[in-house]
Design a protein around this motif. Structure first.
Motif, PDB file in Angstrom:
ATOM      1  N   VAL A 370     -28.365  20.175   7.547  1.00  0.00           N
ATOM      2  CA  VAL A 370     -28.507  18.731   7.359  1.00  0.00           C
ATOM      3  C   VAL A 370     -27.140  18.041   7.366  1.00  0.00           C
ATOM      4  O   VAL A 370     -26.976  16.973   7.974  1.00  0.00           O
ATOM      5  CB  VAL A 370     -29.270  18.427   6.059  1.00  0.00           C
ATOM      6  N   ARG A 371     -26.161  18.647   6.718  1.00  0.00           N
ATOM      7  CA  ARG A 371     -24.832  18.009   6.678  1.00  0.00           C
ATOM      8  C   ARG A 371     -24.212  17.926   8.077  1.00  0.00           C
ATOM      9  O   ARG A 371     -23.562  16.933   8.416  1.00  0.00           O
ATOM     10  CB  ARG A 371     -23.916  18.773   5.724  1.00  0.00           C
ATOM     11  N   LYS A 372     -24.414  18.966   8.868  1.00  0.00           N
ATOM     12  CA  LYS A 372     -23.886  18.919  10.222  1.00  0.00           C
ATOM     13  C   LYS A 372     -24.518  17.764  10.995  1.00  0.00           C
ATOM     14  O   LYS A 372     -23.852  17.084  11.797  1.00  0.00           O
ATOM     15  CB  LYS A 372     -24.132  20.246  10.938  1.00  0.00           C
ATOM     16  N   PHE A 373     -25.797  17.517  10.730  1.00  0.00           N
ATOM     17  CA  PHE A 373     -26.491  16.419  11.396  1.00  0.00           C
ATOM     18  C   PHE A 373     -26.009  15.070  10.866  1.00  0.00           C
ATOM     19  O   PHE A 373     -25.703  14.149  11.647  1.00  0.00           O
ATOM     20  CB  PHE A 373     -27.998  16.582  11.208  1.00  0.00           C
ATOM     21  N   THR A 374     -25.926  14.915   9.550  1.00  0.00           N
ATOM     22  CA  THR A 374     -25.513  13.620   9.005  1.00  0.00           C
ATOM     23  C   THR A 374     -24.065  13.302   9.380  1.00  0.00           C
ATOM     24  O   THR A 374     -23.727  12.133   9.604  1.00  0.00           O
ATOM     25  CB  THR A 374     -25.687  13.597   7.482  1.00  0.00           C
ATOM     26  N   GLU A 375     -23.211  14.321   9.468  1.00  0.00           N
ATOM     27  CA  GLU A 375     -21.838  14.084   9.906  1.00  0.00           C
ATOM     28  C   GLU A 375     -21.798  13.632  11.368  1.00  0.00           C
ATOM     29  O   GLU A 375     -20.981  12.782  11.742  1.00  0.00           O
ATOM     30  CB  GLU A 375     -21.006  15.352   9.711  1.00  0.00           C
ATOM     31  N   ALA A 376     -22.693  14.193  12.180  1.00  0.00           N
ATOM     32  CA  ALA A 376     -22.756  13.762  13.578  1.00  0.00           C
ATOM     33  C   ALA A 376     -23.228  12.318  13.683  1.00  0.00           C
ATOM     34  O   ALA A 376     -22.778  11.567  14.571  1.00  0.00           O
ATOM     35  CB  ALA A 376     -23.688  14.686  14.370  1.00  0.00           C
ATOM     36  N   ILE A 377     -24.105  11.897  12.776  1.00  0.00           N
ATOM     37  CA  ILE A 377     -24.560  10.505  12.783  1.00  0.00           C
ATOM     38  C   ILE A 377     -23.400   9.572  12.445  1.00  0.00           C
ATOM     39  O   ILE A 377     -23.221   8.525  13.083  1.00  0.00           O
ATOM     40  CB  ILE A 377     -25.731  10.316  11.790  1.00  0.00           C
ATOM     41  N   VAL A 378     -22.609   9.936  11.459  1.00  0.00           N
ATOM     42  CA  VAL A 378     -21.444   9.122  11.118  1.00  0.00           C
ATOM     43  C   VAL A 378     -20.487   9.041  12.302  1.00  0.00           C
ATOM     44  O   VAL A 378     -19.976   7.965  12.648  1.00  0.00           O
ATOM     45  CB  VAL A 378     -20.726   9.694   9.879  1.00  0.00           C
ATOM     46  N   ALA A 379     -20.262  10.197  12.956  1.00  0.00           N
ATOM     47  CA  ALA A 379     -19.364  10.218  14.118  1.00  0.00           C
ATOM     48  C   ALA A 379     -19.886   9.351  15.250  1.00  0.00           C
ATOM     49  O   ALA A 379     -19.107   8.822  16.051  1.00  0.00           O
ATOM     50  CB  ALA A 379     -19.165  11.657  14.598  1.00  0.00           C
ATOM     51  N   ALA A 380     -21.215   9.171  15.312  1.00  0.00           N
ATOM     52  CA  ALA A 380     -21.813   8.336  16.360  1.00  0.00           C
ATOM     53  C   ALA A 380     -21.816   6.859  15.987  1.00  0.00           C
ATOM     54  O   ALA A 380     -22.310   6.028  16.760  1.00  0.00           O
ATOM     55  CB  ALA A 380     -23.239   8.808  16.646  1.00  0.00           C
ATOM     56  N   GLY A 381     -21.270   6.534  14.832  1.00  0.00           N
ATOM     57  CA  GLY A 381     -21.216   5.142  14.417  1.00  0.00           C
ATOM     58  C   GLY A 381     -22.299   4.719  13.451  1.00  0.00           C
ATOM     59  O   GLY A 381     -22.454   3.533  13.171  1.00  0.00           O
ATOM     60  N   GLY A 382     -23.042   5.688  12.923  1.00  0.00           N
ATOM     61  CA  GLY A 382     -24.119   5.384  11.999  1.00  0.00           C
ATOM     62  C   GLY A 382     -23.689   5.464  10.549  1.00  0.00           C
ATOM     63  O   GLY A 382     -22.535   5.779  10.239  1.00  0.00           O
ATOM     64  N   PRO A 383     -24.619   5.212   9.630  1.00  0.00           N
ATOM     65  CA  PRO A 383     -24.305   5.240   8.203  1.00  0.00           C
ATOM     66  C   PRO A 383     -24.172   6.674   7.692  1.00  0.00           C
ATOM     67  O   PRO A 383     -24.578   7.629   8.355  1.00  0.00           O
ATOM     68  CB  PRO A 383     -25.508   4.545   7.577  1.00  0.00           C
ATOM     69  N   ALA A 384     -23.629   6.797   6.485  1.00  0.00           N
ATOM     70  CA  ALA A 384     -23.524   8.111   5.835  1.00  0.00           C
ATOM     71  C   ALA A 384     -24.836   8.371   5.101  1.00  0.00           C
ATOM     72  O   ALA A 384     -25.007   8.023   3.923  1.00  0.00           O
ATOM     73  CB  ALA A 384     -22.344   8.127   4.879  1.00  0.00           C
TER      74      ALA A 384
END
Length: 614
Positions: A370-384
């Motif tokens: 899950v953390r790998k996914f949420t970090e990728a979302i942040v890197a894509a410009g999304g929220p934490a």
């Protein structure tokens, strides 16, 4: 449609096909050649039903022209066709000759074949599939080469009947195998009357994108239940879409790459070759000559951003995501959350695997995934995003052995808060209580009735309490039992057996009871039930979920031509759903088509987004 992985199914078929897939004949070479039936023609072998009247018999010097040769895979052989057709439209003039090894004949050879007549069932006798009439253990004599092929039968919208299949014979377990073929009345009978024959289609619309196994689906009936984006919608158990055909190539991919096509593209020109039958889609045009794909520019959809005061809730099956997947998959899924889903406030994820993926090592935690996914979302410009879940017991929830798939809540803490109530475990059941006149969960996150037999070897529902602008919203994330084991639409049982429905019906009833418990405690509670329901909006599963008016399937708010989240064998259909309690009576809903219609997929499911004001 989540089911047995196809690669595993292929391996099983290769290992067991000869032992389990024969009605009769292919292993019966004991008969004396001198007892073989002489002067038998192909239409005599095919007969006027789905199974040969000569099954198990030795035949000698069956004449035909080679119309196609399959040199790869586990079913190597060739097709022959008699250029001297009889007058009966029910009898096919084509036949498959199973050689097991690479055939030495060539297209255009005139041959005489002696061997044993058999009926081979792709996938095995218990699959429910129809059988292929064939000659096995053949002795082959090439009489001449370079002959003209028999003229193909052109399959058109007019030639395929609108009725799909006859009702099976109750005295034969609803099988249609022994029923006389009526090719002018039923689509399946029409295709069966052409089994093994040279057929052709003209320019046709693609309704199933090219898959990893180098096959795609077209329809010869462009007006038949069309979706707004070019597919063929499966909207009821009697809307099988008779014009669908699977397309494969007889030319190995190493020699000629298979074309990449998306739904709505067009396979233009002439596609011609023998009509085969396989376990992964039924009747299949195995092309000697393949048309050209015309790209119609299908684009991935994007949901709108929620408006002021709206809460956005999404569901997304991310297809067995684990840390060993390429970073590119995480990045693509993350980009979809940001760019295509507009960063929903709450996302229910399905098929999150544990930290070691399908390695069967006892690990059940999935925090690294899950953390790998949420970090990728942040890197894509999304929220934490923050997340909540409950780890399952090892290998108790189905899916890939060792993978321990589960549902996970992601939520944007800048927009919504999660109400934590400790104690949720794999075996502890959350319950509903009434506190200060409102409903509340005893465990949040918690699992719904995990000891219930309905959830045996299946994912247990994950329930959680969220608060948005001071209003509590209950969200229940689901991943119901798969359709693995159900018979295909081309089954010899009509209607096909759908054995997997029994478990999903029990699961739906369990979730419905839980929702009613919430509504009993608070009549106007906002409840969202969502996830990979693995069943249609018209199914008994959905009816059980909505029983008593507890829930409404939001996908029904869309026009019929937009109701789908998955494409299976050329049918655009609903598997992923979001259902709402009666208090959520004003909402907007999107089935966001970014995967299922495309040859390049990040998941095989399309996500769903609901927006409403709690």
């Amino acid at each position: 449609m989540p089911s047995i992985p196809r690669s595993a199914a292929v391996a099983a078929v290769v290992a067991s096909a000869l032992a389990a897939g024969l009605l009769a004949g292919s292993s019966s070479a004991a008969a004396d050649a001198e007892n073989a039936d002489a002067a038998v023609r192909i239409h005599d072998i095919q007969g006027t039903t789905r199974t040969s009247p000569l099954v198990g018999r030795q035949v000698a010097d069956v004449e035909g022209i080679v119309i196609g040769v399959r040199t790869y895979g586990s079913s190597r052989g060739f097709w022959i066709q008699d250029p001297q057709a009889d007058a009966d439209p029910a009898t096919s003039e084509g036949l498959f000759v199973f050689t097991s090894s690479t055939p030495t004949v060539a297209t255009g050879d005139a041959v005489k074949v002696s061997g044993t007549v058999g009926e081979f069932v792709p996938g095995g006798l218990n699959s429910g599939n129809q059988s292929i009439t064939q000659i096995s253990k053949p002795a082959i004599t090439v009489v001449s080469s370079g002959n003209a092929l028999p003229a193909p039968v052109t399959i058109t919208a007019r030639s395929v009947p609108s009725a799909y299949a006859p009702e099976g014979d109750p005295a034969a377990g609803n099988s249609i195998n022994a029923l006389p073929l009526r090719p002018r009345a039923y689509a399946l009978d029409y295709y069966e009357s052409l089994e093994g024959s040279n057929v052709r289609i003209g320019t046709s619309r693609v309704v199933g994108a090219t898959d990893p196994y180098s096959e795609l689906w077209v329809t010869v009936k462009p007006w038949e239940n069309p979706t707004v984006r070019g597919g063929a919608r499966y909207g009821s158990y009697t809307s099988q879409n008779t014009g669908r055909l699977q397309i494969q190539s007889l030319v190995p991919v190493a020699q000629q790459p298979f074309p990449k096509a998306n739904v709505g593209d067009v396979l233009s020109g002439q596609t011609e070759g023998p009509l085969d039958f396989n376990q992964f889609g039924g009747y299949t045009l195995t092309a000697r000559t393949l048309g050209t794909v015309q790209d119609r520019g299908l684009e991935r959809e994007s949901a709108r951003q929620e408006r002021r005061g709206e809460l956005s809730v999404a569901t997304y099956n991310v297809e067995n995501l684990d840390p060993s997947d390429p970073q590119e998959k995480f990045d693509a899924l993350a980009a979809a959350v940001v760019d295509n889903l507009a960063t929903p406030d709450i996302i229910a994820l399905e098929e999150i695997q544990d930290n070691t993926g399908a390695k069967n090592d006892g690990v059940v935690a999935a925090d690294q995934t899950v953390r790998k996914f949420t970090e990728a979302i942040v890197a894509a410009g999304g929220p934490a995003y923050d997340f909540r879940s409950v780890d399952p017991e090892d290998n108790k929830d189905g899916g890939q052995p060792g993978g321990n798939i589960r549902q996970v809540f992601l939520f944007n803490p800048e927009r919504v808060s999660f109400t934590d109530r400790a104690g949720g475990t794999a075996t502890a059941a959350t319950a509903v209580v009434r506190e200060k006149g409102r409903a509340a969960l005893t465990l949040s996150p918690g699992r719904v009735d995990p000891a219930n037999a309905a959830w045996e070897n299946s994912r247990k529902p994950l329930a959680g309490e969220f608060v948005f602008r001071g209003r509590t919203v209950f969200v229940i994330a689901n991943h119901f039992g798969s359709k693995g084991g159900d018979e295909g639409l081309t089954s010899h049982h009509q209607p096909p057996a759908r054995s997997s429905e029994a478990q999903r019906l029990l699961q739906a009833q369990t979730v419905n009871v839980f929702v009613k418990d919430i509504l009993k405690a608070q009549r106007n509670a906002d409840v969202v039930v969502l996830g990979d329901i693995n069943d249609f909006e018209f199914s008994e599963t959905t009816k059980a979920l909505t029983a008593g008016g507890a829930l409404y399937p939001a996908i029904k708010s869309l026009p019929r031509a937009e109701r789908y989240s998955y494409v299976y064998q050329g049918n655009s259909q609903v598997l992923d759903q979001i259902l709402t309690s009666p208090s959520i009576d004003d909402f907007s809903y999107d089935s966001v088509h970014i995967n299922a219609e495309f040859a390049d997929q990040n998941s095989d499911h399309d996500p769903q987004v609901l927006r409403f004001r709690p």
